[in-house]
Design a protein around this motif. Sequence first.
Motif, mmCIF file in Angstrom:
data_model
loop_
_atom_site.group_PDB
_atom_site.id
_atom_site.type_symbol
_atom_site.label_atom_id
_atom_site.label_comp_id
_atom_site.label_asym_id
_atom_site.label_seq_id
_atom_site.Cartn_x
_atom_site.Cartn_y
_atom_site.Cartn_z
ATOM 1 N N THR A 4 10.358 52.060 45.443
ATOM 2 C CA THR A 4 10.190 50.622 45.615
ATOM 3 C C THR A 4 11.278 49.913 44.805
ATOM 4 N N VAL A 5 11.437 48.639 45.024
ATOM 5 C CA VAL A 5 12.390 47.873 44.231
ATOM 6 C C VAL A 5 11.998 47.945 42.756
ATOM 7 N N LYS A 6 10.714 47.896 42.481
ATOM 8 C CA LYS A 6 10.252 48.000 41.094
ATOM 9 C C LYS A 6 10.714 49.314 40.478
ATOM 10 N N ASP A 7 10.588 50.417 41.215
ATOM 11 C CA ASP A 7 11.044 51.722 40.724
ATOM 12 C C ASP A 7 12.542 51.710 40.440
ATOM 13 N N MET A 8 13.293 51.140 41.372
ATOM 14 C CA MET A 8 14.751 51.103 41.215
ATOM 15 C C MET A 8 15.156 50.240 40.029
ATOM 16 N N MET A 9 14.471 49.119 39.832
ATOM 17 C CA MET A 9 14.774 48.246 38.701
ATOM 18 C C MET A 9 14.434 48.919 37.375
ATOM 19 N N GLU A 10 13.317 49.615 37.332
ATOM 20 C CA GLU A 10 12.949 50.326 36.102
ATOM 21 C C GLU A 10 13.981 51.390 35.766
ATOM 22 N N ALA A 11 14.452 52.118 36.774
ATOM 23 C CA ALA A 11 15.471 53.152 36.557
ATOM 24 C C ALA A 11 16.777 52.514 36.086
ATOM 25 N N ALA A 12 17.150 51.395 36.698
ATOM 26 C CA ALA A 12 18.382 50.707 36.307
ATOM 27 C C ALA A 12 18.282 50.183 34.875
ATOM 28 N N ASN A 13 17.176 49.538 34.556
ATOM 29 C CA ASN A 13 17.010 48.964 33.222
ATOM 30 C C ASN A 13 16.934 50.034 32.139
ATOM 31 N N ALA A 14 16.560 51.249 32.514
ATOM 32 C CA ALA A 14 16.487 52.343 31.557
ATOM 33 C C ALA A 14 17.873 52.849 31.153
ATOM 34 N N VAL A 15 18.873 52.646 32.010
ATOM 35 C CA VAL A 15 20.202 53.199 31.717
ATOM 36 C C VAL A 15 21.300 52.148 31.532
ATOM 37 N N VAL A 16 21.023 50.907 31.912
ATOM 38 C CA VAL A 16 22.037 49.850 31.783
ATOM 39 C C VAL A 16 21.535 48.840 30.751
ATOM 40 N N ALA A 17 22.231 48.771 29.641
ATOM 41 C CA ALA A 17 21.824 47.873 28.558
ATOM 42 C C ALA A 17 22.026 46.419 28.957
ATOM 43 N N ARG A 18 21.064 45.596 28.605
ATOM 44 C CA ARG A 18 21.160 44.147 28.808
ATOM 45 C C ARG A 18 21.784 43.554 27.555
ATOM 46 N N ILE A 19 22.798 42.722 27.712
ATOM 47 C CA ILE A 19 23.466 42.146 26.555
ATOM 48 C C ILE A 19 23.472 40.623 26.635
ATOM 49 N N GLU A 20 23.724 40.019 25.503
ATOM 50 C CA GLU A 20 23.798 38.563 25.395
ATOM 51 C C GLU A 20 25.249 38.110 25.570
ATOM 52 N N GLU A 105 30.529 52.957 30.268
ATOM 53 C CA GLU A 105 30.213 51.764 29.488
ATOM 54 C C GLU A 105 29.978 50.579 30.422
ATOM 55 N N VAL A 106 28.722 50.401 30.793
ATOM 56 C CA VAL A 106 28.329 49.385 31.774
ATOM 57 C C VAL A 106 27.186 48.558 31.187
ATOM 58 N N TYR A 107 27.277 47.238 31.320
ATOM 59 C CA TYR A 107 26.271 46.340 30.748
ATOM 60 C C TYR A 107 25.815 45.315 31.776
ATOM 61 N N ASN A 108 24.594 44.847 31.604
ATOM 62 C CA ASN A 108 24.017 43.803 32.442
ATOM 63 C C ASN A 108 23.917 42.530 31.613
ATOM 64 N N LEU A 109 24.679 41.508 32.010
ATOM 65 C CA LEU A 109 24.633 40.215 31.334
ATOM 66 C C LEU A 109 23.491 39.356 31.847
ATOM 67 N N GLY A 110 22.991 39.674 33.037
ATOM 68 C CA GLY A 110 21.933 38.863 33.647
ATOM 69 C C GLY A 110 22.499 38.010 34.761
ATOM 70 N N GLY A 111 22.228 36.707 34.689
ATOM 71 C CA GLY A 111 22.674 35.794 35.733
ATOM 72 C C GLY A 111 23.724 34.823 35.246
ATOM 73 N N LEU A 112 24.332 34.123 36.182
ATOM 74 C CA LEU A 112 25.336 33.117 35.837
ATOM 75 C C LEU A 112 24.747 32.074 34.889
ATOM 76 N N ALA A 113 23.493 31.717 35.079
ATOM 77 C CA ALA A 113 22.853 30.743 34.186
ATOM 78 C C ALA A 113 22.789 31.266 32.746
ATOM 79 N N ASP A 114 22.613 32.571 32.574
ATOM 80 C CA ASP A 114 22.620 33.152 31.223
ATOM 81 C C ASP A 114 23.984 32.935 30.568
ATOM 82 N N TRP A 115 25.038 33.147 31.351
ATOM 83 C CA TRP A 115 26.400 32.927 30.868
ATOM 84 C C TRP A 115 26.580 31.472 30.436
ATOM 85 N N VAL A 116 26.188 30.553 31.307
ATOM 86 C CA VAL A 116 26.334 29.120 31.027
ATOM 87 C C VAL A 116 25.494 28.719 29.817
#
Length: 125
Positions: A4-20, A105-116
């Motif tokens: 499911t999308v939930k499964d895929m998101m959990e797998a992605a979030n487990a390996v791709v760090a979210r950064i500020e 070395e791959v990171y998730n910044l989130g959305g454009l609004a997070d950047w702004v």
Amino acid sequence: MPLTVKDMMEAANAVVARIEVDQAKALIEGGALLLDVRDMVELQQSGRATGAHHIPRGMLEFRADETLKSHDPELRKDRAIILYCAAGGRAGLAGKLLKDMGYDEVYNLGGLADWVNGGGETTPA
């Protein structure tokens, strides 16, 4: 059992760090690629983070594969990549894809609004 999308998101979030944003800016100063994976319509409507490179999520595999003529030379396995989209979901999935393809070395910044909201500048469409 199908994923499911939930499964895929959990797998992605487990390996791709979210950064500020401040972490992203420091990485960019060190040579990291800021990558916008939104669709072209979204860029036309809201612009992009200043300095961001654009590859739509649906084309990422073809631009990331070094064996293809369509490879984008901005994508290098020795370079940190910071992804963003509209809210962070596609960026997370794109990050997992890149990790699966050997980008370390791959990171998730989130959305454009997070950047702004974090003080990042934008360039209009």
